[in-house]
Design a protein around this motif. Structure first.
Motif, PDB file in Angstrom:
ATOM      1  N   UNK A   1       0.820  -1.208   0.000  1.00  0.00           N
ATOM      2  CA  UNK A   1       0.000   0.000   0.000  1.00  0.00           C
ATOM      3  C   UNK A   1       0.855   1.260   0.000  1.00  0.00           C
ATOM      4  N   UNK A   2       1.947   1.227   0.747  1.00  0.00           N
ATOM      5  CA  UNK A   2       2.847   2.384   0.808  1.00  0.00           C
ATOM      6  C   UNK A   2       3.479   2.658  -0.551  1.00  0.00           C
ATOM      7  N   UNK A   3       3.947   1.615  -1.213  1.00  0.00           N
ATOM      8  CA  UNK A   3       4.571   1.780  -2.530  1.00  0.00           C
ATOM      9  C   UNK A   3       3.557   2.320  -3.541  1.00  0.00           C
ATOM     10  N   UNK A   4       2.353   1.767  -3.537  1.00  0.00           N
ATOM     11  CA  UNK A   4       1.325   2.225  -4.473  1.00  0.00           C
ATOM     12  C   UNK A   4       0.942   3.673  -4.184  1.00  0.00           C
ATOM     13  N   UNK A   5       0.818   4.028  -2.913  1.00  0.00           N
ATOM     14  CA  UNK A   5       0.467   5.399  -2.557  1.00  0.00           C
ATOM     15  C   UNK A   5       1.549   6.385  -2.987  1.00  0.00           C
ATOM     16  N   UNK A   6       2.802   6.043  -2.745  1.00  0.00           N
ATOM     17  CA  UNK A   6       3.911   6.928  -3.129  1.00  0.00           C
ATOM     18  C   UNK A   6       3.982   7.061  -4.647  1.00  0.00           C
ATOM     19  N   UNK A   7       3.796   5.949  -5.368  1.00  0.00           N
ATOM     20  CA  UNK A   7       3.821   6.002  -6.827  1.00  0.00           C
ATOM     21  C   UNK A   7       2.669   6.857  -7.364  1.00  0.00           C
ATOM     22  N   UNK A   8       1.481   6.675  -6.807  1.00  0.00           N
ATOM     23  CA  UNK A   8       0.335   7.473  -7.247  1.00  0.00           C
ATOM     24  C   UNK A   8       0.553   8.956  -6.957  1.00  0.00           C
ATOM     25  N   UNK A   9       1.118   9.268  -5.806  1.00  0.00           N
ATOM     26  CA  UNK A   9       1.400  10.670  -5.470  1.00  0.00           C
ATOM     27  C   UNK A   9       2.447  11.261  -6.409  1.00  0.00           C
ATOM     28  N   UNK A  10       3.449  10.467  -6.764  1.00  0.00           N
ATOM     29  CA  UNK A  10       4.482  10.951  -7.683  1.00  0.00           C
ATOM     30  C   UNK A  10       3.904  11.218  -9.064  1.00  0.00           C
ATOM     31  N   UNK A  11       3.073  10.305  -9.556  1.00  0.00           N
ATOM     32  CA  UNK A  11       2.457  10.508 -10.865  1.00  0.00           C
ATOM     33  C   UNK A  11       1.507  11.702 -10.838  1.00  0.00           C
ATOM     34  N   UNK A  12       0.773  11.863  -9.747  1.00  0.00           N
ATOM     35  CA  UNK A  12      -0.122  13.015  -9.629  1.00  0.00           C
ATOM     36  C   UNK A  12       0.675  14.317  -9.605  1.00  0.00           C
ATOM     37  N   UNK A  13       1.852  14.292  -9.008  1.00  0.00           N
ATOM     38  CA  UNK A  13       2.708  15.483  -8.988  1.00  0.00           C
ATOM     39  C   UNK A  13       3.174  15.841 -10.392  1.00  0.00           C
ATOM     40  N   UNK A  14       3.581  14.846 -11.156  1.00  0.00           N
ATOM     41  CA  UNK A  14       4.034  15.090 -12.532  1.00  0.00           C
ATOM     42  C   UNK A  14       2.896  15.650 -13.377  1.00  0.00           C
ATOM     43  N   UNK A  15       1.709  15.051 -13.258  1.00  0.00           N
ATOM     44  CA  UNK A  15       0.556  15.532 -14.016  1.00  0.00           C
ATOM     45  C   UNK A  15       0.154  16.929 -13.546  1.00  0.00           C
ATOM     46  N   UNK A  16       0.233  17.186 -12.255  1.00  0.00           N
ATOM     47  CA  UNK A  16      -0.088  18.511 -11.734  1.00  0.00           C
ATOM     48  C   UNK A  16       0.865  19.582 -12.244  1.00  0.00           C
ATOM     49  N   UNK A  17       2.143  19.231 -12.366  1.00  0.00           N
ATOM     50  CA  UNK A  17       3.103  20.206 -12.918  1.00  0.00           C
ATOM     51  C   UNK A  17       2.796  20.504 -14.375  1.00  0.00           C
ATOM     52  N   UNK A  18       2.434  19.473 -15.135  1.00  0.00           N
ATOM     53  CA  UNK A  18       2.078  19.697 -16.537  1.00  0.00           C
ATOM     54  C   UNK A  18       0.808  20.541 -16.638  1.00  0.00           C
ATOM     55  N   UNK A  19      -0.155  20.271 -15.768  1.00  0.00           N
ATOM     56  CA  UNK A  19      -1.393  21.055 -15.758  1.00  0.00           C
ATOM     57  C   UNK A  19      -1.112  22.514 -15.395  1.00  0.00           C
ATOM     58  N   UNK A  20      -0.207  22.729 -14.458  1.00  0.00           N
ATOM     59  CA  UNK A  20       0.176  24.084 -14.080  1.00  0.00           C
ATOM     60  C   UNK A  20       0.789  24.823 -15.269  1.00  0.00           C
ATOM     61  N   UNK A  21       1.627  24.140 -16.030  1.00  0.00           N
ATOM     62  CA  UNK A  21       2.215  24.770 -17.212  1.00  0.00           C
ATOM     63  C   UNK A  21       1.160  25.058 -18.274  1.00  0.00           C
ATOM     64  N   UNK A  22       0.213  24.136 -18.456  1.00  0.00           N
ATOM     65  CA  UNK A  22      -0.822  24.340 -19.465  1.00  0.00           C
ATOM     66  C   UNK A  22      -1.755  25.488 -19.101  1.00  0.00           C
ATOM     67  N   UNK A  23      -2.013  25.656 -17.812  1.00  0.00           N
ATOM     68  CA  UNK A  23      -2.910  26.726 -17.369  1.00  0.00           C
ATOM     69  C   UNK A  23      -2.186  28.045 -17.137  1.00  0.00           C
TER      70      UNK A  23
END
Length: 163
Positions: free
Chosen positions: A62-84
């Protein structure tokens, strides 16, 4: 921001960046899902006690999946920030968050294509304007989602209009 991502002239670079992030996230999710850790995560999702009994470590999974999901969400959030081109409180309203949650619930939790299929049955407009809430059913809307397909932005309606 880098100069290659600023201005109307460089909009194409932003779209290439968004595509690259989409492909990266898809490949990482596919890789994890098909790996041993992905099989363990699926087993933990189905029955955590069973995994513990056969000697697995559900907490670590669960810890590994949570950290991976948070990392991917961070990458997508940075791209969204650049797009907006910036951040504003309007991107995290309750309406937007609930729309995303409805997409996941309608499509099914635990699958890669669940949220996409849920998106096909969810209206894309959250503006609340009366023109988007008309009771007409758009052609190409699946029968199971007839009450939800009320706008032309539905993925299903778009795909059926292309053919």
């Amino acid at each position: 921001m880098p100069d290659a991502l600023v201005g109307v002239v460089n909009t194409r670079n932003l779209y290439w960046l968004a595509l690259a992030v989409l492909v990266l996230v898809y490949l990482v999710v596919l890789w994890i899902e098909r790996s041993r850790a992905g099989h363990m995560a699926a087993a933990v999702r189905e029955n955590e006690v069973r995994v513990r009994i056969i000697g697995g470590r559900p907490y670590l999974t669960k810890l590994v999946v949570f950290v991976l999901a948070a990392s991917l969400a961070t990458v997508v959030g940075m791209a969204y920030l650049l797009l907006q081109s910036g951040a504003s409180p309007a991107t995290s309203t309750a309406d937007f968050t609930l729309t995303l949650l409805v997409m996941v619930v309608l499509g099914g939790v635990g699958s890669r294509w669940g949220p996409w299929s849920g998106r096909c049955c969810t209206p894309c407009s959250t503006s609340g304007s009366p023109s988007w809430r008309t009771p007409t059913r758009w052609p190409g809307c699946p029968p199971c989602c007839a009450s939800r397909c009320r706008n032309p932005c539905s993925c299903w309606a778009r795909a059926s209009s292309w053919s």
